[in-house]
Design a protein around this motif. Sequence first.
Motif, PDB file in Angstrom:
ATOM      1  N   ASP A  25       4.442  -6.209 -11.996  1.00  0.00           N
ATOM      2  CA  ASP A  25       4.390  -6.841 -10.680  1.00  0.00           C
ATOM      3  C   ASP A  25       4.843  -5.902  -9.570  1.00  0.00           C
ATOM      4  O   ASP A  25       4.635  -6.184  -8.383  1.00  0.00           O
ATOM      5  CB  ASP A  25       5.273  -8.095 -10.641  1.00  0.00           C
ATOM      6  CG  ASP A  25       4.755  -9.210 -11.539  1.00  0.00           C
ATOM      7  OD1 ASP A  25       3.575  -9.144 -11.937  1.00  0.00           O
ATOM      8  OD2 ASP A  25       5.538 -10.131 -11.835  1.00  0.00           O
ATOM      9  N   HIS A  26       5.462  -4.797  -9.946  1.00  0.00           N
ATOM     10  CA  HIS A  26       6.043  -3.891  -8.951  1.00  0.00           C
ATOM     11  C   HIS A  26       5.405  -2.510  -8.965  1.00  0.00           C
ATOM     12  O   HIS A  26       5.853  -1.629  -8.216  1.00  0.00           O
ATOM     13  CB  HIS A  26       7.547  -3.759  -9.197  1.00  0.00           C
ATOM     14  CG  HIS A  26       8.261  -5.082  -9.210  1.00  0.00           C
ATOM     15  ND1 HIS A  26       8.583  -5.767  -8.059  1.00  0.00           N
ATOM     16  CD2 HIS A  26       8.684  -5.858 -10.247  1.00  0.00           C
ATOM     17  CE1 HIS A  26       9.189  -6.897  -8.372  1.00  0.00           C
ATOM     18  NE2 HIS A  26       9.264  -6.981  -9.687  1.00  0.00           N
ATOM     19  N   GLU A  27       4.390  -2.321  -9.794  1.00  0.00           N
ATOM     20  CA  GLU A  27       3.725  -1.017  -9.858  1.00  0.00           C
ATOM     21  C   GLU A  27       2.694  -0.904  -8.739  1.00  0.00           C
ATOM     22  O   GLU A  27       1.912  -1.821  -8.505  1.00  0.00           O
ATOM     23  CB  GLU A  27       3.068  -0.823 -11.227  1.00  0.00           C
ATOM     24  CG  GLU A  27       4.094  -0.685 -12.345  1.00  0.00           C
ATOM     25  CD  GLU A  27       3.474  -0.626 -13.723  1.00  0.00           C
ATOM     26  OE1 GLU A  27       3.993   0.110 -14.579  1.00  0.00           O
ATOM     27  OE2 GLU A  27       2.458  -1.319 -13.948  1.00  0.00           O
ATOM     28  N   ARG A  28       2.703   0.225  -8.067  1.00  0.00           N
ATOM     29  CA  ARG A  28       1.821   0.467  -6.934  1.00  0.00           C
ATOM     30  C   ARG A  28       1.228   1.864  -7.056  1.00  0.00           C
ATOM     31  O   ARG A  28       1.654   2.682  -7.858  1.00  0.00           O
ATOM     32  CB  ARG A  28       2.593   0.388  -5.602  1.00  0.00           C
ATOM     33  CG  ARG A  28       3.431  -0.866  -5.418  1.00  0.00           C
ATOM     34  CD  ARG A  28       2.587  -2.067  -5.028  1.00  0.00           C
ATOM     35  NE  ARG A  28       3.434  -3.201  -4.678  1.00  0.00           N
ATOM     36  CZ  ARG A  28       3.821  -4.126  -5.552  1.00  0.00           C
ATOM     37  NH1 ARG A  28       3.459  -4.028  -6.831  1.00  0.00           N
ATOM     38  NH2 ARG A  28       4.585  -5.136  -5.165  1.00  0.00           N
ATOM     39  N   SER A  29       0.232   2.146  -6.217  1.00  0.00           N
ATOM     40  CA  SER A  29      -0.280   3.507  -6.079  1.00  0.00           C
ATOM     41  C   SER A  29      -0.850   3.667  -4.683  1.00  0.00           C
ATOM     42  O   SER A  29      -1.266   2.696  -4.045  1.00  0.00           O
ATOM     43  CB  SER A  29      -1.344   3.827  -7.138  1.00  0.00           C
ATOM     44  OG  SER A  29      -2.531   3.102  -6.899  1.00  0.00           O
ATOM     45  N   VAL A  30      -0.839   4.906  -4.196  1.00  0.00           N
ATOM     46  CA  VAL A  30      -1.355   5.204  -2.873  1.00  0.00           C
ATOM     47  C   VAL A  30      -1.899   6.627  -2.894  1.00  0.00           C
ATOM     48  O   VAL A  30      -1.407   7.476  -3.658  1.00  0.00           O
ATOM     49  CB  VAL A  30      -0.236   5.057  -1.803  1.00  0.00           C
ATOM     50  CG1 VAL A  30       0.869   6.064  -2.014  1.00  0.00           C
ATOM     51  CG2 VAL A  30      -0.801   5.157  -0.404  1.00  0.00           C
ATOM     52  N   ARG A  36      -4.112  10.328  -6.032  1.00  0.00           N
ATOM     53  CA  ARG A  36      -3.473   9.031  -6.207  1.00  0.00           C
ATOM     54  C   ARG A  36      -2.086   9.212  -6.819  1.00  0.00           C
ATOM     55  O   ARG A  36      -1.926   9.817  -7.882  1.00  0.00           O
ATOM     56  CB  ARG A  36      -4.337   8.156  -7.115  1.00  0.00           C
ATOM     57  CG  ARG A  36      -3.863   6.748  -7.324  1.00  0.00           C
ATOM     58  CD  ARG A  36      -3.868   5.914  -6.070  1.00  0.00           C
ATOM     59  NE  ARG A  36      -5.160   5.801  -5.404  1.00  0.00           N
ATOM     60  CZ  ARG A  36      -5.365   5.082  -4.312  1.00  0.00           C
ATOM     61  NH1 ARG A  36      -4.364   4.405  -3.770  1.00  0.00           N
ATOM     62  NH2 ARG A  36      -6.554   5.045  -3.759  1.00  0.00           N
ATOM     63  N   ASP A  41       8.068  -0.174  -7.024  1.00  0.00           N
ATOM     64  CA  ASP A  41       8.725  -0.544  -5.768  1.00  0.00           C
ATOM     65  C   ASP A  41       9.413  -1.895  -5.971  1.00  0.00           C
ATOM     66  O   ASP A  41       8.750  -2.900  -6.218  1.00  0.00           O
ATOM     67  CB  ASP A  41       7.663  -0.629  -4.668  1.00  0.00           C
ATOM     68  CG  ASP A  41       8.254  -0.692  -3.265  1.00  0.00           C
ATOM     69  OD1 ASP A  41       9.449  -0.988  -3.137  1.00  0.00           O
ATOM     70  OD2 ASP A  41       7.506  -0.437  -2.300  1.00  0.00           O
ATOM     71  N   LEU A 115       4.627   5.318   3.384  1.00  0.00           N
ATOM     72  CA  LEU A 115       5.284   4.032   3.167  1.00  0.00           C
ATOM     73  C   LEU A 115       6.222   3.654   4.314  1.00  0.00           C
ATOM     74  O   LEU A 115       6.843   2.586   4.261  1.00  0.00           O
ATOM     75  CB  LEU A 115       6.066   4.056   1.850  1.00  0.00           C
ATOM     76  CG  LEU A 115       5.239   4.295   0.576  1.00  0.00           C
ATOM     77  CD1 LEU A 115       6.129   4.257  -0.651  1.00  0.00           C
ATOM     78  CD2 LEU A 115       4.098   3.297   0.444  1.00  0.00           C
TER      79      LEU A 115
END
Length: 302
Positions: A25-30, A36, A41, A115
Amino acid sequence: MSASAVADAYGLADDPSWEDVRWEDHERSVRVRGARVAYVDLGPTDPDAPAAAPLVLLHGFGGCWQNWLPTIPPLARSRRVIGVDLPGFGASALPRDLPTPAAFARVVEALCEELDLGPVVLAGNSLGGLVATIVAGRSPDRVERLALLAPVGGAHIARVALEAGPKILGMQLDPVLRRTPLRSREHPLATLVHDPAALSPRLMRAALLPGAGKPGVPLAALGIGLQGVRHANLDGLLRRITAPTLLIWGLGDRLLPSRTAETFTRGIADARLVVLDDTGHVPQLERPRTVNRLLRQFADGS
């Protein structure tokens, strides 16, 4: 500079436990600098927590954000915590450029900008410590406080490349990792810790194995080697660091002996060294309660 020895029960878990978090639920990528970048977070989980600078965590060579599993939930109670996979490691894509410590630092700076984090508390272990050092020296306004756990850099970097490098590269061989009992001193990952038999197998599996076999490892080894001469003398960079700095080192570190902390404590104007007895190269996994307490107090300015 002050130095002190701290000993807590080895491998004693902290609260809240990393096992109680739904990490997906807290894994992100940018996308940062053309590639990438993956990160996790979390926090603050306490709605009454006062505003605080985000904590950004950087892993070591061959690592991933999971190297900080026991650290993230306890510190995320009071502040936002971001664990980063450096380019080519963990779930992050290979970068466009050769992955060098300086290139990693540019990615960290760009990620913080993307961010909109503002000034951060920046913490790094091993290679991540060198990357954090470069960021703090090059962009002092971005780093409010700096925490370094057994950072690479200084005159010992050539020895690390020659002696520790092959060991860490050997850790990436998936068949070897799976064939050897995880808690055995013969396991390649045992080089990182003081007492593998005393650590939770679930933690070792979750925190260390995800970093193995990633494409960035041999490329980063080449990049570190090419920049080794530059980072063998950190004096100029360290003099530019204005952030209060906490150094944490394991007295039993077999990759980077604690005596090498002198390079950083001598060069950084406002530096404090804490040496942990019977602790290896990843103190955040070996003594979570002690390290989390030190990081929390330091991040809070106490």
